[in-house]
Write an enzyme that holds these catalytic residues in place. Structure first.
Site, PDB file in Angstrom:
ATOM      1  N   PHE A   1      -5.218  -0.435  -3.865  1.00  0.00           N
ATOM      2  CA  PHE A   1      -5.456  -1.773  -3.342  1.00  0.00           C
ATOM      3  C   PHE A   1      -5.399  -2.779  -4.499  1.00  0.00           C
ATOM      4  O   PHE A   1      -6.044  -2.581  -5.537  1.00  0.00           O
ATOM      5  CB  PHE A   1      -6.837  -1.863  -2.680  1.00  0.00           C
ATOM      6  CG  PHE A   1      -7.190  -0.720  -1.752  1.00  0.00           C
ATOM      7  CD1 PHE A   1      -6.199   0.016  -1.098  1.00  0.00           C
ATOM      8  CD2 PHE A   1      -8.512  -0.364  -1.546  1.00  0.00           C
ATOM      9  CE1 PHE A   1      -6.534   1.065  -0.259  1.00  0.00           C
ATOM     10  CE2 PHE A   1      -8.854   0.680  -0.695  1.00  0.00           C
ATOM     11  CZ  PHE A   1      -7.861   1.409  -0.056  1.00  0.00           C
ATOM     12  N   SER A   2      -4.622  -3.850  -4.351  1.00  0.00           N
ATOM     13  CA  SER A   2      -4.528  -4.911  -5.348  1.00  0.00           C
ATOM     14  C   SER A   2      -4.035  -4.340  -6.681  1.00  0.00           C
ATOM     15  O   SER A   2      -2.904  -3.886  -6.772  1.00  0.00           O
ATOM     16  CB  SER A   2      -5.879  -5.621  -5.468  1.00  0.00           C
ATOM     17  OG  SER A   2      -5.765  -6.791  -6.244  1.00  0.00           O
TER      18      SER A   2
END
Length: 428
Positions: A149-150
């Protein structure tokens, strides 16, 4: 700008974590998340954590789960990655969780060492974790996958580009293309990329990924890409640039072969194979910022990554396996404004091919008008020819001949190169 990313992530985490408490969602027992030390080469001093469910499969899949900027292994394990944990309990796969220890807890996807296979940065340490887990848990080598994520999504793209012979698939939530965050001054932040202003052709993005593992000619991992349309931290144009990169690495057109809306705010596009485990899949989430994954999304990722079954489907052979080596010969008969081309595909590898896609680029001015023994999409430019029902299996040494009729504007040359299931073929 990096501080802004950390602040955004932290601010997003607080209300979601509070909501999970109010809803009665209990985090997993922290004791079940085990730290591992002395796992191998670790040039950037990462921490390694591992989760092995009580009922692990006899030959389990392995998920490498990479946290967001400002995050931690326990944070992603107990919070927005927890659906991966409950799925591991159900399906018996193990989870390896790298943890960044530098200030800001972001992963390096920017320096020269980070963007090179065995380059001596974070990706090198993560691959030591993968090797450690493979040796100790009888991991299925065909089902090693990665998700993040990210900052972890950016690392997902980098790992899949640098180690395509290890990872079968990836799922990146709010990331950027592999190499997009490259810097030359030692910084780990690239404002041009984060702002969605680094725009390249599909070929340029593909070449940038290929430069991370020079000389590799095998298949690249399948890739699932998620992005919110109002993301201003890692801006939404990066989603389209990721799709360019991964369709190019697979020799696919950027025109979707399939589009649907699993939820009203989602637009899902698939490229190449169009089933649950598509070759490349993009999910655009309307009206959402840098807040992915959201409720229910990881269930789709579990299925795409193949974590809910014991073996990959026959149309999705693992990287470096099942595609084999190949040889292509072709003959052209041309007249005033038309031509016919017959292409013979030979499996010169030692493993049978159960389904195939042959990718080639037609010379300028050629347009397919009809074809036989395969389906052809699109009809000009970079074309993907897929087997039909009666010729999808190629035994070692086996051949099949396909063909098409095309119009031309004067150039009657044959395609210069062919790839079969992502592997370059010898042209006879």
């Amino acid at each position: 700008m990096k501080q802004r990313l950390k602040a955004v992530v932290a601010a997003a985490a607080i209300p979601l974590l509070a909501a999970s408490v109010l809803l009665g969602i209990r985090p997993a027992d922290a004791a079940s998340l085990t730290q591992v030390t002395n796992f191998g080469t670790n040039p950037t001093n990462l921490n390694m954590y591992i989760y092995v469910p009580d009922k692990v499969a006899a030959q389990p899949a392995m998920l490498v789960l990479v946290h967001y900027c400002g995050g931690s292994a326990s944070g992603i394990f107990n919070w927005n990655g927890h659906d991966y944990v409950t799925a591991a309990d159900r399906y018996g796969y193990i989870i390896v969780l790298p943890e960044a220890t530098r200030d800001g807890h972001c992963f390096d996807v920017s320096t020269a060492g980070a963007l090179k296979r065995n380059g001596g940065s974070d990706s090198t340490g993560i691959m030591s974790m993968v090797a450690y887990a493979r040796q100790r848990y009888n991991v299925d080598p065909a089902r090693i996958v990665v998700s993040g994520f990210s900052s972890g999504a950016m690392m997902t793209n980098v790992l899949a580009a640098e180690y395509p012979d290890v990872f079968a698939a990836g799922a990146a939530f709010s990331g950027v293309p592999a190499g997009c965050f490259a810097t030359t001054n030692g910084s780990l932040w690239n404002s041009q990329c984060s702002g969605g202003n680094l725009i390249k052709t599909a070929q340029q993005w593909g070449d940038q990924a290929r430069s991370m593992y020079p000389g590799y000619t095998g298949r690249y991992p399948r890739m699932q890409l998620w992005h919110g349309t109002t993301d201003t931290t890692l801006a939404y144009p990066n989603f389209g640039e990721e799709i360019k990169q991964w369709t190019n690495l697979h020799g696919l057109s950027q025109t979707p072969a399939f589009t649907d809306h699993p939820q009203s705010s989602w637009t899902r596009t698939r490229y190449g194979d169009t089933g649950t485990r598509a070759t490349v899949e993009g999910i655009s989430v309307s009206g959402v910022g840098h807040d992915l994954p959201m409720s229910g999304m990881l269930a789709y990722a579990v299925s795409f990554l193949g974590l809910d079954g014991s073996t990959p489907p026959p149309t999705d052979p693992p990287p470096g396996g099942g595609t084999g080596a190949c040889r292509v010969s072709d003959t052209i008969s041309a007249w005033n404004t038309g031509l016919t081309e017959n292409i013979t595909i030979t499996n010169t590898g030692s493993t049978a091919i159960s389904a195939w896609s042959l990718v080639f680029t037609l010379p300028s001015g050629q347009t397919i008008t009809s074809g036989w023994s395969a389906t052809y999409t699109p009809t000009s430019g970079q074309v993907t020819a897929k087997n039909v029902s009666y010729n999808g299996s190629l035994a070692p040494g086996g051949s099949t001949t396909i063909g098409f009729q095309a119009n031309h504007t004067g150039n009657t040359a044959a395609p210069a190169a062919f790839t079969l299931n992502g592997a370059a073929c010898t042209v006879a």
